[in-house]
Design a protein around this motif. Sequence first.
Motif, mmCIF file in Angstrom:
data_model
loop_
_atom_site.group_PDB
_atom_site.id
_atom_site.type_symbol
_atom_site.label_atom_id
_atom_site.label_comp_id
_atom_site.label_asym_id
_atom_site.label_seq_id
_atom_site.Cartn_x
_atom_site.Cartn_y
_atom_site.Cartn_z
ATOM 1 N N ASN A 133 -42.189 102.975 17.941
ATOM 2 C CA ASN A 133 -42.317 102.635 16.528
ATOM 3 C C ASN A 133 -43.561 103.324 15.967
ATOM 4 N N LEU A 134 -43.366 104.129 14.931
ATOM 5 C CA LEU A 134 -44.501 104.825 14.330
ATOM 6 C C LEU A 134 -45.304 103.856 13.470
ATOM 7 N N ALA A 135 -46.457 103.482 13.976
ATOM 8 C CA ALA A 135 -47.393 102.652 13.220
ATOM 9 C C ALA A 135 -48.497 103.588 12.706
ATOM 10 N N SER A 136 -49.733 103.184 12.835
ATOM 11 C CA SER A 136 -50.847 103.993 12.329
ATOM 12 C C SER A 136 -52.154 103.326 12.724
ATOM 13 N N SER A 137 -53.214 104.105 12.789
ATOM 14 C CA SER A 137 -54.531 103.505 13.000
ATOM 15 C C SER A 137 -54.929 102.645 11.804
ATOM 16 N N ALA A 151 -50.936 97.386 5.572
ATOM 17 C CA ALA A 151 -50.342 96.082 5.894
ATOM 18 C C ALA A 151 -48.981 96.254 6.566
ATOM 19 N N SER A 152 -48.201 97.205 6.079
ATOM 20 C CA SER A 152 -46.879 97.439 6.667
ATOM 21 C C SER A 152 -47.008 97.933 8.102
ATOM 22 N N LYS A 153 -48.015 98.733 8.368
ATOM 23 C CA LYS A 153 -48.198 99.254 9.725
ATOM 24 C C LYS A 153 -48.800 98.193 10.651
ATOM 25 N N SER A 154 -49.526 97.236 10.095
ATOM 26 C CA SER A 154 -49.982 96.096 10.894
ATOM 27 C C SER A 154 -48.780 95.287 11.369
ATOM 28 N N TYR A 155 -47.785 95.169 10.501
ATOM 29 C CA TYR A 155 -46.535 94.497 10.880
ATOM 30 C C TYR A 155 -45.875 95.229 12.052
ATOM 31 N N VAL A 156 -45.792 96.556 11.941
ATOM 32 C CA VAL A 156 -45.160 97.361 12.992
ATOM 33 C C VAL A 156 -45.902 97.201 14.319
ATOM 34 N N LEU A 157 -47.227 97.211 14.257
ATOM 35 C CA LEU A 157 -48.039 97.050 15.464
ATOM 36 C C LEU A 157 -47.799 95.678 16.099
ATOM 37 N N SER A 158 -47.840 94.630 15.298
ATOM 38 C CA SER A 158 -47.656 93.282 15.815
ATOM 39 C C SER A 158 -46.257 93.089 16.397
ATOM 40 N N LEU A 159 -45.251 93.556 15.684
ATOM 41 C CA LEU A 159 -43.870 93.445 16.155
ATOM 42 C C LEU A 159 -43.690 94.182 17.478
ATOM 43 N N SER A 160 -44.240 95.372 17.567
ATOM 44 C CA SER A 160 -44.085 96.193 18.767
ATOM 45 C C SER A 160 -44.730 95.531 19.983
ATOM 46 N N SER A 169 -37.988 92.019 30.572
ATOM 47 C CA SER A 169 -36.956 91.562 31.500
ATOM 48 C C SER A 169 -35.726 92.478 31.473
ATOM 49 N N ARG A 170 -35.573 93.229 30.380
ATOM 50 C CA ARG A 170 -34.468 94.188 30.270
ATOM 51 C C ARG A 170 -34.924 95.610 30.605
ATOM 52 N N ASN A 171 -36.175 95.737 31.060
ATOM 53 C CA ASN A 171 -36.768 97.033 31.402
ATOM 54 C C ASN A 171 -36.802 97.978 30.195
ATOM 55 N N ILE A 172 -37.095 97.405 29.035
ATOM 56 C CA ILE A 172 -37.264 98.183 27.803
ATOM 57 C C ILE A 172 -38.719 98.082 27.366
ATOM 58 N N SER A 173 -39.351 99.241 27.220
ATOM 59 C CA SER A 173 -40.734 99.287 26.744
ATOM 60 C C SER A 173 -40.750 99.581 25.249
ATOM 61 N N VAL A 174 -41.609 98.882 24.529
ATOM 62 C CA VAL A 174 -41.757 99.106 23.087
ATOM 63 C C VAL A 174 -43.190 99.533 22.828
ATOM 64 N N THR A 175 -43.354 100.707 22.256
ATOM 65 C CA THR A 175 -44.687 101.287 22.059
ATOM 66 C C THR A 175 -44.950 101.544 20.585
ATOM 67 N N ALA A 176 -46.032 100.982 20.067
ATOM 68 C CA ALA A 176 -46.483 101.284 18.709
ATOM 69 C C ALA A 176 -47.365 102.524 18.776
ATOM 70 N N VAL A 177 -46.953 103.569 18.085
ATOM 71 C CA VAL A 177 -47.716 104.820 18.066
ATOM 72 C C VAL A 177 -48.671 104.752 16.888
ATOM 73 N N CYS A 178 -49.985 104.757 17.182
ATOM 74 C CA CYS A 178 -50.999 104.504 16.157
ATOM 75 C C CYS A 178 -51.982 105.665 16.026
ATOM 76 N N PRO A 179 -51.534 106.780 15.479
ATOM 77 C CA PRO A 179 -52.458 107.894 15.293
ATOM 78 C C PRO A 179 -53.302 107.711 14.040
ATOM 79 N N GLY A 180 -54.328 108.524 13.947
ATOM 80 C CA GLY A 180 -55.037 108.653 12.678
ATOM 81 C C GLY A 180 -54.256 109.656 11.835
ATOM 82 N N PRO A 181 -54.896 110.344 10.905
ATOM 83 C CA PRO A 181 -54.198 111.357 10.101
ATOM 84 C C PRO A 181 -53.617 112.452 10.992
ATOM 85 N N VAL A 182 -52.395 112.866 10.701
ATOM 86 C CA VAL A 182 -51.714 113.903 11.475
ATOM 87 C C VAL A 182 -51.286 115.021 10.518
#
Length: 251
Positions: A133-137, A151-160, A169-182
Amino acid sequence: MKIAIVTGASSGMGREFVYQISKRFKSIDEIWVMARRIDRLEELSKEIENIQIKPIKCDISDEADMIRFKMLLIQEKPEVRVLVNSAGYGIIGHFSEVGDDNVGMCKVNCVALTRMIDLVLPYMTCSRGNIFNLASSAAFLPQPSFSTYAASKSYVLSLSRALNKELKSRNISVTAVCPGPVKTEFFDVAEKYNTVKLYKKLSMAKADKVVELALKDGFHGKAVSVYGVLMKSFRVVSKIIPHEFMLKFFS
């Protein structure tokens, strides 16, 4: 048929995820690339020769498009190995200036992302799965003049982070990607009302490096991927120093 699904694949981070997934995931038979700009997706499908690319014209915030995508899943019944939620946008400016785009950012960055996960999860039946999930710093600290986006990216981070625990338990990893400016087209849209600050322009990372680290962190099951010493330091500082004090420097 094992597939990867990438939203926002027509440019920037989404496009880079497609490039790198096509090279790194040998078990994937096809990548479904989703975006509003079908011409960009068709160009992308011609550039990548080592794996089948399926372009899907879709605005993830549009109800009709998402119903069509749901029906496609039902019809094809794929095994989804990787889901990348890269579609999203941000607008720089005071809340009152940004206007309707405040709601638009919430719809795309939060609601549509959540719905994508909900629709795709039943098809993540491989022995191992990854969601990026593309979040952000910007998720680490409230951002005046970038308030709704942060605020929207804080939601993404928390959800992830929560889903990374839930789905172990299903062997699924969820990663919040939090870069600075790209260095992507993101700021072509973001600078609608105001310009990005100079220090952000000078600290922009390259998309390929951010994605490379994200895929590595996802492989190791990390809930959060932060590229670069500067952003890693920012994350640590935002945990230690009271936000009220830090916000004085963003006003």
